[in-house]
Design a protein around this motif. Structure first.
Motif, short mmCIF file in Angstrom:
data_model
loop_
_atom_site.label_atom_id
_atom_site.label_comp_id
_atom_site.label_asym_id
_atom_site.label_seq_id
_atom_site.Cartn_x
_atom_site.Cartn_y
_atom_site.Cartn_z
N PHE A 1 1.29 4.78 10.89
CA PHE A 1 -0.15 5.05 10.92
C PHE A 1 -0.60 5.78 9.66
CE2 PHE A 1 0.05 4.58 15.69
CZ PHE A 1 -0.86 3.54 15.77
N ARG A 2 0.22 6.71 9.15
CA ARG A 2 -0.15 7.39 7.90
C ARG A 2 -0.22 6.41 6.74
NH1 ARG A 2 3.55 12.86 8.49
NH2 ARG A 2 1.95 14.18 9.44
N ALA A 3 0.72 5.46 6.70
CA ALA A 3 0.70 4.44 5.64
C ALA A 3 -0.58 3.60 5.76
CB ALA A 3 1.95 3.56 5.73
N ALA A 4 -0.94 3.23 6.98
CA ALA A 4 -2.17 2.46 7.19
C ALA A 4 -3.38 3.28 6.75
CB ALA A 4 -2.31 2.06 8.66
N ARG A 5 -3.40 4.57 7.09
CA ARG A 5 -4.54 5.43 6.73
C ARG A 5 -4.63 5.62 5.22
NH1 ARG A 5 -5.00 11.50 8.99
NH2 ARG A 5 -3.33 11.77 7.49
N SER A 6 -3.49 5.67 4.52
CA SER A 6 -3.54 5.86 3.07
C SER A 6 -4.18 4.65 2.39
CB SER A 6 -2.14 6.12 2.50
OG SER A 6 -1.37 4.94 2.50
N ILE A 7 -4.07 3.47 3.01
CA ILE A 7 -4.68 2.26 2.47
C ILE A 7 -6.13 2.15 2.93
CG2 ILE A 7 -4.59 -0.27 2.49
CD1 ILE A 7 -1.50 0.16 3.09
N HIS A 8 -6.37 2.52 4.19
CA HIS A 8 -7.68 2.34 4.81
C HIS A 8 -8.07 3.66 5.48
CE1 HIS A 8 -11.08 0.81 6.79
NE2 HIS A 8 -10.61 -0.32 7.27
N PRO A 9 -8.58 4.62 4.69
CA PRO A 9 -8.85 5.96 5.22
C PRO A 9 -10.08 6.07 6.12
CG PRO A 9 -9.46 5.85 2.91
CD PRO A 9 -8.81 4.53 3.25
N HIS A 10 -10.85 5.00 6.26
CA HIS A 10 -12.13 5.12 6.97
C HIS A 10 -12.10 4.64 8.42
CE1 HIS A 10 -13.94 6.33 3.27
NE2 HIS A 10 -13.45 5.27 2.68
N ARG A 11 -11.00 4.05 8.87
CA ARG A 11 -10.96 3.55 10.25
C ARG A 11 -10.71 4.70 11.22
NH1 ARG A 11 -9.79 -2.21 11.97
NH2 ARG A 11 -9.99 -1.16 13.95
#
Length: 142
Positions: A113-123
């Motif tokens: 989830f942190r990796a996903a957030r680093s790419i897409h911080p706005h979701r």
């Protein structure tokens, strides 16, 4: 919100295989998933991944169908293919996080989830997953 339009544009680009026939298989698989016919969805998407093994979105869609069918092992395998082809695929990373959380590997889920957030911080859903897992792993009652 601006990020939703950008996400939509990215997903539209990811959904273009460059082949009308492959795009049709993707659409059929997605439609079958929406209708709850997971066997048909997996069949269409397997035909797609067999014919277009370099098309990341085919693997991502099949990973989703496997996830919905409760087939976590095959879903994780397909997510691996997605990320090999498109390392910035935040949807695949978030899906991996959901499976890992579901199977009890909270540390690995948090990393995904942190990796996903680093790419897409706005979701907001990705951010909430990160915060929830951080709280759980810190032992703080929710």
């Amino acid at each position: 919100a601006y990020w939703e339009r950008t996400e939509s544009d990215i997903q539209r680009e990811w959904s273009k295989s460059g082949s009308a026939a492959m795009d049709m298989l993707l659409k059929r698989g997605e439609r079958a998933m929406e209708e709850g016919d997971l066997d048909a969805a997996i069949a269409h998407l397997t035909a797609l991944t067999d014919r277009a093994p370099d098309f990341a979105e085919g693997w991502n869609a099949r990973a989703t169908a496997y996830f919905l069918a409760g087939l976590y092992g095959p879903s994780v395998e397909d997510i691996g293919r997605v990320l090999a082809l498109e390392p910035r695929h935040f949807g695949a990373l978030a899906g991996l996080g959901m499976i890992l959380r579901e199977t009890g590997d909270k540390e690995a889920a948090l990393a995904a989830f942190r990796a996903a957030r680093s790419i897409h911080p706005h979701r907001p859903d990705i951010d909430q997953a990160v915060q929830g897992l951080e709280r759980e792993l810190e032992g703080i009652a929710l």
